[in-house]
Design an enzyme around this catalytic site. Structure first.
Site, PDB file in Angstrom:
ATOM      1  N   SER A 286     -38.306 -20.070  -9.794  1.00 16.69           N
ATOM      2  CA  SER A 286     -36.989 -19.537 -10.132  1.00 16.69           C
ATOM      3  C   SER A 286     -36.814 -19.357 -11.639  1.00 16.69           C
ATOM      4  CB  SER A 286     -35.881 -20.440  -9.588  1.00 16.69           C
ATOM      5  OG  SER A 286     -35.888 -20.444  -8.172  1.00 16.69           O
TER       6      SER A 286
ATOM      7  N   GLY B  60     -35.369 -18.268  -5.480  1.00 21.64           N
ATOM      8  CA  GLY B  60     -36.168 -17.289  -6.212  1.00 21.64           C
ATOM      9  C   GLY B  60     -35.484 -16.908  -7.509  1.00 21.64           C
TER      10      GLY B  60
ATOM     11  N   GLY C 274     -34.022 -14.403 -10.732  1.00 22.11           N
ATOM     12  CA  GLY C 274     -33.402 -13.117 -11.034  1.00 22.11           C
ATOM     13  C   GLY C 274     -32.128 -12.798 -10.273  1.00 22.11           C
TER      14      GLY C 274
ATOM     15  N   CYS D  16     -30.030 -21.111  -2.482  1.00 25.68           N
ATOM     16  CA  CYS D  16     -30.084 -20.531  -3.832  1.00 25.68           C
ATOM     17  C   CYS D  16     -30.085 -19.000  -3.757  1.00 25.68           C
ATOM     18  CB  CYS D  16     -31.283 -21.095  -4.589  1.00 25.68           C
ATOM     19  SG  CYS D  16     -31.073 -20.962  -6.381  1.00 25.68           S
ATOM     20  N   LEU D  17     -31.176 -18.326  -4.117  1.00 28.16           N
ATOM     21  CA  LEU D  17     -31.220 -16.873  -3.988  1.00 28.16           C
ATOM     22  C   LEU D  17     -30.997 -16.467  -2.534  1.00 28.16           C
ATOM     23  CD1 LEU D  17     -31.905 -14.178  -5.633  1.00 28.16           C
ATOM     24  CD2 LEU D  17     -34.137 -14.362  -4.540  1.00 28.16           C
TER      25      LEU D  17
ATOM     26  N   GLN E  58     -27.371 -16.183  -1.829  1.00 31.59           N
ATOM     27  CA  GLN E  58     -26.799 -14.950  -2.371  1.00 31.59           C
ATOM     28  C   GLN E  58     -27.173 -13.744  -1.516  1.00 31.59           C
ATOM     29  OE1 GLN E  58     -28.540 -15.189  -6.260  1.00 31.59           O
ATOM     30  NE2 GLN E  58     -27.398 -17.035  -6.796  1.00 31.59           N
TER      31      GLN E  58
ATOM     32  N   ASN F 169     -30.151 -24.598  -9.850  1.00 30.90           N
ATOM     33  CA  ASN F 169     -30.899 -23.747 -10.774  1.00 30.90           C
ATOM     34  C   ASN F 169     -30.626 -22.288 -10.419  1.00 30.90           C
ATOM     35  OD1 ASN F 169     -32.734 -22.308 -12.269  1.00 30.90           O
ATOM     36  ND2 ASN F 169     -34.512 -22.945 -11.083  1.00 30.90           N
TER      37      ASN F 169
ATOM     38  N   TYR G 288     -26.571 -16.713 -10.973  1.00 28.14           N
ATOM     39  CA  TYR G 288     -25.589 -15.874 -10.286  1.00 28.14           C
ATOM     40  C   TYR G 288     -24.784 -16.694  -9.291  1.00 28.14           C
ATOM     41  CZ  TYR G 288     -28.011 -11.948 -12.367  1.00 28.14           C
ATOM     42  OH  TYR G 288     -28.551 -11.077 -13.278  1.00 28.14           O
TER      43      TYR G 288
ATOM     44  N   HIS H 257     -29.992 -26.902  -4.147  1.00 29.30           N
ATOM     45  CA  HIS H 257     -31.344 -27.175  -3.647  1.00 29.30           C
ATOM     46  C   HIS H 257     -31.403 -28.459  -2.823  1.00 29.30           C
ATOM     47  CE1 HIS H 257     -33.872 -24.128  -5.744  1.00 29.30           C
ATOM     48  NE2 HIS H 257     -32.780 -24.058  -6.478  1.00 29.30           N
TER      49      HIS H 257
ATOM     50  N   GLU I 153     -33.765 -29.477  -1.007  1.00 29.66           N
ATOM     51  CA  GLU I 153     -35.107 -30.077  -1.023  1.00 29.66           C
ATOM     52  C   GLU I 153     -35.288 -31.001  -2.215  1.00 29.66           C
ATOM     53  OE1 GLU I 153     -35.641 -27.041  -4.087  1.00 29.66           O
ATOM     54  OE2 GLU I 153     -34.532 -27.148  -2.219  1.00 29.66           O
TER      55      GLU I 153
END
Length: 365
Positions: free
Chosen positions: A49, A225, A227, A252-253, A256, A294, A297, A337, A339
């Protein structure tokens, strides 16, 4: 006698921070961010990430316990750079197989030490994440500023770190078959799934819905991930096609992507959330979880009103959305996260929830 500084950080407004090079020195433009974790620099260094990002560690001493073979979150780290106050090149830890600097040199990751990271973190907090140039000490400021203005940050981060082909991770006593969409997945996610008797087919981020269905999964997992989630429209469309067909869990990503697939919107935070101590409230139970985060966005709360998604978790520091679900479609996600590598283990129950939903879906199928 203190050695002379041999490198520096240059910003577009002309601000400079002097330091000492460690790892692999190279002139480089990155997005600069900060992480408030007190431990876990190896997992941070190897977290996909952080692709293209220069990470400022707010904890002052980094490198003191070395690097252990079993603690990497990816085989080839893609972090942009690491910036620390004090770098320790003589670790004391029976598990250590190499120094932090040796690993960074192997993977061509520049490091800068000797920086006033307290001042630098306040600068990022006040002005937001931005481009930074890591340069030699003799680089003129005006030249560095020009390089920054002429350099665009890459937008291909997910494609850089995602798997290139399908591969399988299977425990001996597997009960469930999960398709895990790899957007830059950390290894502790794979371990968390295998621990719960899930065989995982790890697929590239651009795998089509049709090909995912051919794998006959019990559930679908969307990983973390790097970006902007809007940079992977193919994945957003794929998840939209899979709504209601299988239990889907995203982090996380992945969180989104799920929200975007239902028509919600995401926006970039001023300086993001990165650290191991972010308090999040579960709106269903009222329980407070201390979480590992982490991301740059967040999901726009107003945009969720026109979707079937309901909010399940809220960040207590700034009120941002940290979790959503659509019970009718067997879909849920969190921004943080569970994990926890590194970080607290308060949120591991979310993997158990995923198992429970898959089990119920199997029984009802």
């Amino acid at each position: 006698m203190v050695e002379d500084y041999n490198c520096k950080l240059i910003f577009e407004d002309g601000n400079e921070y002097l330091g000492y090079s460690f790892g692999d020195f190279s002139e480089k433009v990155c997005e600069i961010v900060f992480n408030t974790s007190m431990v876990g620099y190896q997992e941070i260094l190897s977290d996909p990430s952080y692709t293209y990002q220069a990470v400022v560690m707010t904890y002052p001493l980094i490198g003191n316990y070395g690097m252990a073979e079993d603690d990497f979150e990816t085989a080839v780290p893609t972090i942009g750079a690491l910036i620390v106050s004090e770098y320790n090149n003589a670790p004391s830890n029976f598990r250590s197989a190499a120094t932090l600097g040796e690993v960074m040199k192997k993977y061509h990751i520049p490091g800068v030490s000797g920086v006033d990271t307290r001042k630098l973190t306040r600068y990022i907090r006040d002005h937001g994440s931005r481009k930074v140039l890591i340069a030699g000490i003799d680089t003129p400021t005006n030249k560095g500023v020009q390089i920054l203005r002429n350099t665009e940050l890459p937008v291909d981060a997910v494609s850089k770190v995602s798997s290139k082909s399908i591969h399988f991770e299977k425990p001996e006593d597997a009960r469930f078959h999960v398709v895990a969409i790899d957007c830059g997945m950390k290894q502790n996610i794979v371990r968390s799934l295998k621990k719960r008797k899930c065989a995982a087919a790890i697929v590239p981020y651009d795998t089509t819905a049709e090909n995912i269905e051919k794998l006959n999964p019990d559930g679908i997992f969307i990983s973390n991930g790097p970006g902007d989630p809007n940079d992977v429209p193919c994945l957003i469309n794929t998840i939209r096609e899979l709504h209601g067909k299988y239990p889907i869990f995203g982090i996380c990503l992945g969180h989104q992507i799920i929200c975007l697939s239902y028509g919600a919107k995401c926006y970039k935070l001023k300086f993001g959330h990165r650290g191991g101590n972010h308090p999040v409230r579960n709106t269903n139970t009222g329980k407070i979880e201390i979480t590992s985060q982490n991301h740059s966005y967040a999901v726009d709360e107003e945009s969720l009103k026109n979707t079937p998604l309901t909010v399940t978790h809220i960040n207590l520091l700034d009120g941002t959305i940290e979790g959503v679900c659509c019970e009718a479609d067997k879909v849920f996600s969190v921004q943080y996260h569970p994990e926890s590598a590194p970080g607290p283990e308060d949120s591991g129950y979310l993997f158990d929830r995923f198992i429970q939903i898959m089990e119920e879906d199997k029984n009802n199928g």
